[in-house]
Motif scaffolding. Structure first.
Motif, PDB file in Angstrom:
ATOM      1  N   GLN A 110       0.755  -1.215  -0.096  1.00  0.00           N
ATOM      2  CA  GLN A 110      -0.032  -0.073   0.143  1.00  0.00           C
ATOM      3  C   GLN A 110       0.749   1.246  -0.128  1.00  0.00           C
ATOM      4  O   GLN A 110       0.444   2.249  -0.861  1.00  0.00           O
ATOM      5  N   TYR A 111       1.765   1.280   0.803  1.00  0.00           N
ATOM      6  CA  TYR A 111       2.838   2.398   0.775  1.00  0.00           C
ATOM      7  C   TYR A 111       3.461   2.681  -0.343  1.00  0.00           C
ATOM      8  O   TYR A 111       3.621   3.806  -1.135  1.00  0.00           O
ATOM      9  N   TRP A 112       4.058   1.494  -1.002  1.00  0.00           N
ATOM     10  CA  TRP A 112       4.882   1.599  -2.293  1.00  0.00           C
ATOM     11  C   TRP A 112       3.628   2.147  -3.398  1.00  0.00           C
ATOM     12  O   TRP A 112       3.976   2.834  -4.189  1.00  0.00           O
ATOM     13  N   THR A 113       2.380   1.916  -3.318  1.00  0.00           N
ATOM     14  CA  THR A 113       1.456   2.375  -4.268  1.00  0.00           C
ATOM     15  C   THR A 113       1.294   3.730  -4.501  1.00  0.00           C
ATOM     16  O   THR A 113       1.192   4.327  -5.293  1.00  0.00           O
ATOM     17  N   VAL A 114       1.325   4.311  -2.968  1.00  0.00           N
ATOM     18  CA  VAL A 114       1.173   5.603  -2.864  1.00  0.00           C
ATOM     19  C   VAL A 114       2.086   6.218  -3.440  1.00  0.00           C
ATOM     20  O   VAL A 114       2.173   7.300  -4.207  1.00  0.00           O
ATOM     21  N   VAL A 115       3.447   5.866  -3.195  1.00  0.00           N
ATOM     22  CA  VAL A 115       4.640   6.447  -3.750  1.00  0.00           C
ATOM     23  C   VAL A 115       4.649   6.515  -5.365  1.00  0.00           C
ATOM     24  O   VAL A 115       4.845   7.377  -5.979  1.00  0.00           O
ATOM     25  N   MET A 116       4.212   5.497  -5.866  1.00  0.00           N
ATOM     26  CA  MET A 116       3.861   5.307  -7.377  1.00  0.00           C
ATOM     27  C   MET A 116       2.651   6.553  -7.892  1.00  0.00           C
ATOM     28  O   MET A 116       3.119   7.010  -8.858  1.00  0.00           O
ATOM     29  N   ASP A 117       1.869   6.551  -7.212  1.00  0.00           N
ATOM     30  CA  ASP A 117       0.625   7.424  -7.521  1.00  0.00           C
ATOM     31  C   ASP A 117       1.318   8.980  -7.490  1.00  0.00           C
ATOM     32  O   ASP A 117       1.019   9.595  -8.283  1.00  0.00           O
ATOM     33  N   VAL A 118       2.111   9.174  -6.640  1.00  0.00           N
ATOM     34  CA  VAL A 118       2.796  10.619  -6.564  1.00  0.00           C
ATOM     35  C   VAL A 118       3.785  10.734  -8.003  1.00  0.00           C
ATOM     36  O   VAL A 118       3.711  11.736  -8.588  1.00  0.00           O
ATOM     37  N   TYR A 119       4.677   9.714  -8.055  1.00  0.00           N
ATOM     38  CA  TYR A 119       5.456   9.773  -9.181  1.00  0.00           C
ATOM     39  C   TYR A 119       4.793   9.877 -10.478  1.00  0.00           C
ATOM     40  O   TYR A 119       5.222  10.594 -11.520  1.00  0.00           O
ATOM     41  N   ARG A 120       3.502   9.116 -10.693  1.00  0.00           N
ATOM     42  CA  ARG A 120       2.822   9.123 -11.789  1.00  0.00           C
ATOM     43  C   ARG A 120       2.118  10.743 -11.881  1.00  0.00           C
ATOM     44  O   ARG A 120       2.346  11.416 -13.066  1.00  0.00           O
ATOM     45  N   LYS A 121       1.928  11.182 -10.877  1.00  0.00           N
ATOM     46  CA  LYS A 121       1.425  12.503 -11.107  1.00  0.00           C
ATOM     47  C   LYS A 121       2.554  13.799 -11.142  1.00  0.00           C
ATOM     48  O   LYS A 121       2.100  14.616 -11.958  1.00  0.00           O
ATOM     49  N   THR A 122       3.534  13.400 -10.822  1.00  0.00           N
ATOM     50  CA  THR A 122       4.868  14.336 -10.961  1.00  0.00           C
ATOM     51  C   THR A 122       5.566  13.934 -12.455  1.00  0.00           C
ATOM     52  O   THR A 122       6.495  14.848 -12.601  1.00  0.00           O
ATOM     53  N   GLY A 123       5.320  13.051 -12.933  1.00  0.00           N
ATOM     54  CA  GLY A 123       6.139  12.586 -14.064  1.00  0.00           C
ATOM     55  C   GLY A 123       7.382  12.307 -13.701  1.00  0.00           C
ATOM     56  O   GLY A 123       8.385  12.298 -14.563  1.00  0.00           O
ATOM     57  N   ASN A 124       7.733  11.479 -12.592  1.00  0.00           N
ATOM     58  CA  ASN A 124       9.186  11.209 -12.069  1.00  0.00           C
ATOM     59  C   ASN A 124       9.353   9.816 -12.581  1.00  0.00           C
ATOM     60  O   ASN A 124       9.311   8.806 -12.001  1.00  0.00           O
TER      61      ASN A 124
END
Length: 582
Positions: free
Chosen positions: A113-127
């Motif tokens: 769950q925690y890593w999924t949130v990290v991915m969500d943020v990276y998708r939004k920031t385009g990282n």
């Protein structure tokens, strides 16, 4: 640099404070000497529970403040970081969300769950660069979820790590067998590497395995069309049409194929069928029209483009957008009258779209309908007051109608409201003000306005030319005028108006032989010599002592001037006196 206008920015700065109060902790919750760690942990738990209550009741700012207190007291509390990440995501603070989410995942690396949130943020920031390592963690925790592998391959592809992306696709095949999505990904990777044959192979495999997936047919046909294999593309689309007879993307693909074959009528027929399909929305059809206009490699005949735009407006008769797009099509095809009518139709449906007013005013200026520009400009400004572009166009309407004081009012208003960072627009504004001030005999202000325009853009041939011409008329600063006029001709060669200006500057400098060369260039460049060009030609010839030829040119200029209602008094005096009269 001294400016002719002191631009006043009316910026109201409102300074306020938003106070978020965290409820005070009771005396029972404070730490006591000798038990600091245990007390901090107990207090952190109570504050965490309070934060969850605040969050569930919609007190998000208070919840964020409380959670920040929690992580200060207990830096290893990963749940608090997780909750903070979600709050930061909700309020759009992506940088803080990334930091909090990553901290939670680092504290508990076995939480999917925690890593999924990290991915969500990276998708939004385009990282993109950070995504593969996070996806590796997710794959470690859930090795049977194929979507993680696909996303990793695609992230590597976007980061141009093509070999690593292909290796990930091979991992998918080894673990899950051939899955259609990986063929799409590999096709994109091979295209990026310039390996068209390998890309085609992936799509052909997909067509044979998944004959009910229309995407593969369309992409494969597009690839064949792109490499001038139109017959193969046509065969693929014929096969697709059996399964998807009314699919608009298949119809559009066939239109591309026929365009590639040079068969305009058949291409138009398929485009027309696609445009009649309800499966394509208004935005998709608008995009197709714009793309058709932009297709320089395989252009569709203008007759068919305009017919499509007419069909588009007929299909959506009550949609302002459809008529506005039709107007844009006619504008780009240099049909301003039809464009004007389309924009008026759009505004009859919806008067509250600023961009359509701007397009209307531009085509009316192009048509020389200055009174319409004035009227429509005022109408638009009643709806969109103080909009710089509308003020600018309205000012030009008055300028075209030679109502210079009104033009000055609107152009100065546009300047005072223009964005300081929008240099191209400011350059145009200063150039236009230079024209207006000159017409009002405000020569000092005119010079400063032109100097501002040129300082902002030294390649502005229009400003260079007009400034030079007006200096020449005034016989003022002729060396500067010659320098600018020469530069305008270098920037825009073979333009008769600019060549005439240089001839006239040289004339005022007394260099009649060189002036003659340039006026003859101007007349040669013009489709039809204007009365001004002919008069200047006669003036230069007269100074060179070629009086009979000069009179011939003055007579031609007089005839043209009479036909357009211009004053001929000065020309008549020159003809009668058989000499140049200043």
């Amino acid at each position: 640099m001294w400016r002719v206008i002191i631009k006043v920015s009316r910026v109201l700065m409102v300074v306020g404070s938003l106070w978020c109060v965290v409820e005070p902790v009771s005396a029972q919750e404070t730490s006591v000497p000798g038990a600091q760690g245990a007390t901090d942990s107990l207090l952190a738990q109570k504050l965490y529970a309070k934060a969850l209550e605040q969050k569930s009741s919609g007190q998000l700012a208070l919840a964020e403040k409380t959670l920040e207190e929690v992580v200060k007291l207990q830096p290893g509390k990963e749940e608090a970081y997780f909750q903070l990440a979600q709050l930061h995501l909700g309020n759009g603070d992506l940088s803080a969300a990334a930091e909090a989410a990553l901290r939670a995942a680092q504290l508990d690396p076995d939480s999917e769950q925690y890593w999924t949130v990290v991915m969500d943020v990276y998708r939004k920031t385009g990282n993109i660069k950070a995504m593969p390592s996070v996806l590796d963690e997710l794959i470690r925790l859930n090795p049977e979820k194929v979507d993680y592998y696909h996303e990793k391959a695609y992230a590597l592809f976007l980061d141009k790590k093509y070999e690593a992306a292909l290796a990930t696709c091979d991992t998918i095949t080894a673990r899950f067998g051939n899955i259609e999505e990986q063929h799409f990904t590999k096709h994109q990777i091979y295209l990026a590497q310039g390996d068209t044959s390998a890309a085609i192979n992936e799509l052909e495999i997909l067509v044979s395995k998944k004959p009910d997936d229309k995407r593969a047919y369309i992409l494969l046909a597009e690839l064949y069309t792109g490499i001038d294999e139109a017959k193969k593309a046509h065969a693929i689309l014929d096969k697709a049409a059996i399964t998807f007879p009314d699919e608009p993307l298949v119809l559009l693909g066939k239109a591309d194929v026929f365009l590639a074959m040079g068969k305009q009528r058949q291409a138009y027929d398929y485009l027309q069928k696609a445009f009649r399909s309800d499966s394509l929305g208004i935005d998709a059809k608008a995009g197709i029209l714009y793309n058709t206009l932009a297709n320089k490699r395989r252009p569709l005949d203008q007759t068919y483009v305009t017919a499509l735009s007419d069909l588009f407006a007929e299909t959506y008769p009550k949609e302002a957008k459809a008529h506005a797009v039709r107007g844009d099509v006619y504008t780009q095809l240099q049909k301003p009258e039809e464009a004007r009518r389309a924009y008026l139709d759009a505004l009859d449906i919806n008067r509250y779209i600023e961009g359509i007013w701007q397009q209307l005013l531009q085509v009316e200026l192009q048509l020389g309908r200055y009174s319409d520009v004035e009227a429509h400009g005022k109408e638009a400004l009643a709806l969109f007051p103080n909009q710089p572009l509308i003020l600018f166009f309205t000012g030009h309407g008055y300028l075209g109608g030679k109502r210079y004081q009104e033009a000055r009012k609107y152009l100065e208003a546009a300047l005072n409201r223009a964005d300081d960072e929008h240099t191209p627009f400011l350059t145009q504004l200063y150039s236009s003000l230079g024209d207006v001030y000159n017409a009002l005999d405000m020569y000092a202000e005119s010079d400063v306005a032109y100097e501002e325009a040129i300082a902002m853009d030294s390649t502005n041939a229009y400003a260079l030319n007009n400034y030079a011409y007006y200096l020449a008329l005034r016989k003022h600063n002729l060396s500067r005028a010659a320098e600018m006029s020469k530069r305008s001709n270098e920037l825009t060669p073979d333009y008769p108006s600019y060549q005439d200006t240089y001839a006239w500057v040289l004339f005022q400098q007394g260099d009649y032989e060189t002036a003659l060369t340039w006026i003859e260039k101007a007349i040669g460049s013009a489709d039809e010599a204007s009365e001004t060009l002919l008069e200047h030609y006669g003036d230069i010839l007269a100074k060179l002592g070629r009086i009979s030829k000069a009179v011939t040119q003055w007579k031609k200029a007089k005839s043209l001037s009479e036909s357009v209602g211009k004053d001929i008094d000065k020309l008549s005096k020159k003809i009668d006196a058989k000499r140049y009269i200043d």
